[in-house]
Design a protein around this motif. Sequence first.
Motif, PDB file in Angstrom:
ATOM      1  N   ASN A   1       0.798  -1.219   0.000  1.00 58.96           N
ATOM      2  CA  ASN A   1       0.000   0.000   0.000  1.00 58.96           C
ATOM      3  C   ASN A   1       0.835   1.275   0.000  1.00 58.96           C
ATOM      4  O   ASN A   1       0.308   2.356   0.246  1.00 58.96           O
TER       5      ASN A   1
ATOM      6  N   ASN B   1      -0.631   3.273  -2.670  1.00 57.27           N
ATOM      7  CA  ASN B   1      -2.068   3.081  -2.787  1.00 57.27           C
ATOM      8  C   ASN B   1      -2.779   4.362  -2.353  1.00 57.27           C
ATOM      9  O   ASN B   1      -2.688   4.788  -1.216  1.00 57.27           O
TER      10      ASN B   1
ATOM     11  N   GLU C   1      -6.065   4.708  -2.539  1.00 57.16           N
ATOM     12  CA  GLU C   1      -7.463   4.417  -2.223  1.00 57.16           C
ATOM     13  C   GLU C   1      -7.842   5.025  -0.886  1.00 57.16           C
ATOM     14  O   GLU C   1      -7.126   4.891   0.097  1.00 57.16           O
TER      15      GLU C   1
ATOM     16  N   ASP D   1     -13.105   4.495  -9.389  1.00 59.08           N
ATOM     17  CA  ASP D   1     -12.285   3.282  -9.404  1.00 59.08           C
ATOM     18  C   ASP D   1     -12.746   2.273  -8.360  1.00 59.08           C
ATOM     19  O   ASP D   1     -11.996   1.360  -8.009  1.00 59.08           O
TER      20      ASP D   1
ATOM     21  N   ASN E   1     -10.803  -5.254  -0.269  1.00 62.92           N
ATOM     22  CA  ASN E   1     -11.959  -4.376  -0.514  1.00 62.92           C
ATOM     23  C   ASN E   1     -12.578  -4.619  -1.883  1.00 62.92           C
ATOM     24  O   ASN E   1     -13.027  -3.689  -2.556  1.00 62.92           O
TER      25      ASN E   1
ATOM     26  N   ASP F   1     -11.223  -5.238  -4.633  1.00 66.62           N
ATOM     27  CA  ASP F   1     -10.451  -4.759  -5.782  1.00 66.62           C
ATOM     28  C   ASP F   1      -9.913  -5.906  -6.617  1.00 66.62           C
ATOM     29  O   ASP F   1      -9.786  -5.787  -7.837  1.00 66.62           O
TER      30      ASP F   1
ATOM     31  N   ASP G   1      -9.476   0.390  -7.431  1.00 63.75           N
ATOM     32  CA  ASP G   1      -8.317   0.999  -6.795  1.00 63.75           C
ATOM     33  C   ASP G   1      -7.276   1.460  -7.805  1.00 63.75           C
ATOM     34  O   ASP G   1      -6.228   0.832  -8.001  1.00 63.75           O
TER      35      ASP G   1
END
Length: 894
Positions: free
Chosen positions: A31, A34, A36, A229, A485, A487, A548
């Motif tokens: 992450n 990331n 998101e 996304d 999540n 993704d 994501d």
Amino acid sequence: MRKPTLALIALVISLASFSQDLVEAEPEEANKDNTEETIAKKIYVTQGIGEDQPPIIDGLLNDPIWDVVDWAGDYIENRPDENTPPSFQTKFKIVYDSKFLYIGVRCFDAEPENIVRRMSRRDGFDGDWVEFNIDSYHDKRTAFSFTVTAAGVKGDELVSENGNNWDDSWNPIWYTRTNVDDTGWTAELKIPFSQIKFSREENPVWGLQSTRRFFREEERSLWQRIPLDAPGWVSEFGELHGLKNIEPQKQLEIQPYTVASGETYEAEEGNPFRTGDETDINFGLDAKIGITNDLTLDLTVNPDFGQVEADPSAIALDGFQIFFREQRPFFVENNNIFDFNLSQSQAGNTFGSDNVFYSRRIGRSPQGFPSTQDGEFVDQPENTQIIGASKFSGKTKDGWAIGVLESVTARKYATIDNNGNRRREIVEPLTNYFVSRLQKDFNDRNSYIGGIFTAVNRDALTENISFLHRQAYTGGFDFKHQWNNRDWYVGGNINWSHVRGNAEAIQNTQESITHLFQRVDADHVEVDDDRTSLTGTGGNLQIGKAGDGHFMFESGGTWRSPELELNDIGFQRESDDIRHYTWVGYRTLKPDSTFRRVGINYNHWSAWDFGGNHNYLQFNTNSWQNWDNNWFSNLGINYAPIQYSNFALRGGPRLRFSPWMSFWNNIGTDGRKKLRLNFSQNGRKALDNSIERYSVSFGFRYQPMNALRVSVFPRYTINNDRLQYIDNIDTNNGVRYLNGKIEQRTLSMSIRLNYNINPNLTVQYWGQPFISRGRYSQFKHVTDATASNFNDRFLQYDSEQISFLEDTYSVDEDLDGETDFSFGNPDFAFVQFRSNLVIRWEYIPGSEIFLVWSQDVSQSGNPDDGLFTNLNDNIFGQTAQNIFLLKATYRFVL
């Protein structure tokens, strides 16, 4: 020979393991980049009201009962500029009593005189509208959607697959009114609890989302923010709280119908079955019974589908069946529950129409044809009568989705007349169709497993149906697992088929275009004329990333064994195929000065047969654009360096196609305008010019006033193929795989007119003239089907070897003065005009009257004439087949 399949399975499993380990075992590392966001779930708390206090549904929001709850608002823009304030805000309130859910909504607008109130039929979704999605199962995959436009037009859909499937065939009974005032427009909705499904709980929590379309700016705003996304739709909803001790309402609806029909056509001299006119009157019954609030039983007795629009005209030179969508209401409604697609993929080009269940097999045209002699006339049924059908479907609070369908079709006969002496021959036996579907959610609704089983059983006592399977069974399992999540995902299915019949029926299956076991160069398949059954398998495995960020992808493999046979109750184009596919996509998430959104995609495919032959390799790149002025466009380019076909010579050897390139391109102007133009084109060209194809369409949609819309879309197609299959002909010198050069021209035009007197009274017209003409020349027979050079694949007949007389070609291969074989002139000109005029009046909610006029002119034209000459000679001035229907229904809600 199955190594490609095993390799693809291993690839998918290993990628899934690596991806999940990366996300779950090393979250900090994974992450780092990331972006998101964690988005807070909104919660709206409703309140119950007394049954003597319901708001009056007039769109005015002036009933005191609305004051018992607070407004919910703070909508956020979703398109075009996600996570920014919308042009105008929206707010709503929700209350309920023991039988209804009430929603009041205000859509602010500083220019109420410019609110777009376009009329349309139900589910038209035109102009300004507001929508509420209710996930009453709270399974984060399915929802009930209710939409109302500023003009008061209803829209309702069943949402499934976490927003990837929206089924507008669902038509519940509910009530709504709208009003425009000096601050914008308002709406009130009254939704019976009997029309949505939920379980008995003391304090249930439902998923909730609201969307507003602000038409002038083509802007969508949401109550619960969902980033562009996000990996899905329903899984991202906010929540509805405050529903206390609501009792599930068992649904009981009965809808009888009556239909009177009349048919006129050109009488055929001497034919006692074609006298020029026919009349009929029919009765039937549909019923919907809530067994529990989760599960519903649908019944139909002697169903009628007279208001269905005709299928568009089409010609298939490749010999494969054409997929037409289901349009009959009983089978369309809730069809997502029974869906079991064999190999759907983001990449496409994986036989995406193939399905274990294809409902148009039920009630199909009879598959048999009587044997006749010269001078005899035949009355052949057009369709097989459906005696009755039932569906049991729904979803429980524990995450079980259940679907069971049972249908019986009648035994059908063709009547043959010989100078007044008549006999009957069976053309379709009494048949039972059965489908069962089951899925189970688990892992906090992030995963599911499911299965399907189908059975077709034909009357064993019926004689003279040796051409059909006596029994056909199919089954399968499917699954999907999502993580991080939602993704990332891995999913797929495995399916099987088993058909039984006498030796003739199974041999017909082995030699059909789907299988072609008689292929002369295939070592891994052969026709066994003693077999009385076939068992095959198929499947699909894939891994992908759906959310994501800007990038998405999907990769996987699909296979169909040579023996797989689904066409008794499913749809299957080909067998003997192992295919790998990969798709990578990039999308923008914010608009700029040029584009609202842009997407760029890359795809590739590679395919083998079960003999290990590499038959296909293709690469693609494409892009779509939504411009700042709301125009849309796209452009795609394909390159296929390898392509062989096991089917092109219809049982002959595997045929090589020359490397080719193709493109497609579409441009559409702003759909909000009264006049919208659309231009589309596509083409394909072999690098050695053995194939040249081009198709172009340019049309418009014009809406001169809110109640009227007209669209005209003509299309012209050129197909030049120097190796078009004609026939396989047995000669003293062996089989001749006869091909020729075809110059095919096709012209069609789709015309639509929709006039909406009010949301419940509409007039719709659709018409399509169609002409396809093919001229053959340069006849040849294939001698070396896999030669690398195009001209080395065949021997072309010269003018001394082939002659033409009385519509027949005669071939003298060795020039000894004796005809070695002959064949009929393959030139063709098919001319057709089809149209439907439907007047629909929903005089009370759920009850309708239809007045229908369908027209059909189908003729064989002259291939030597031009397209317009053929249209003029074979449509204008011809006697059409006219069908007139008057259908009335009344829905009793008990």
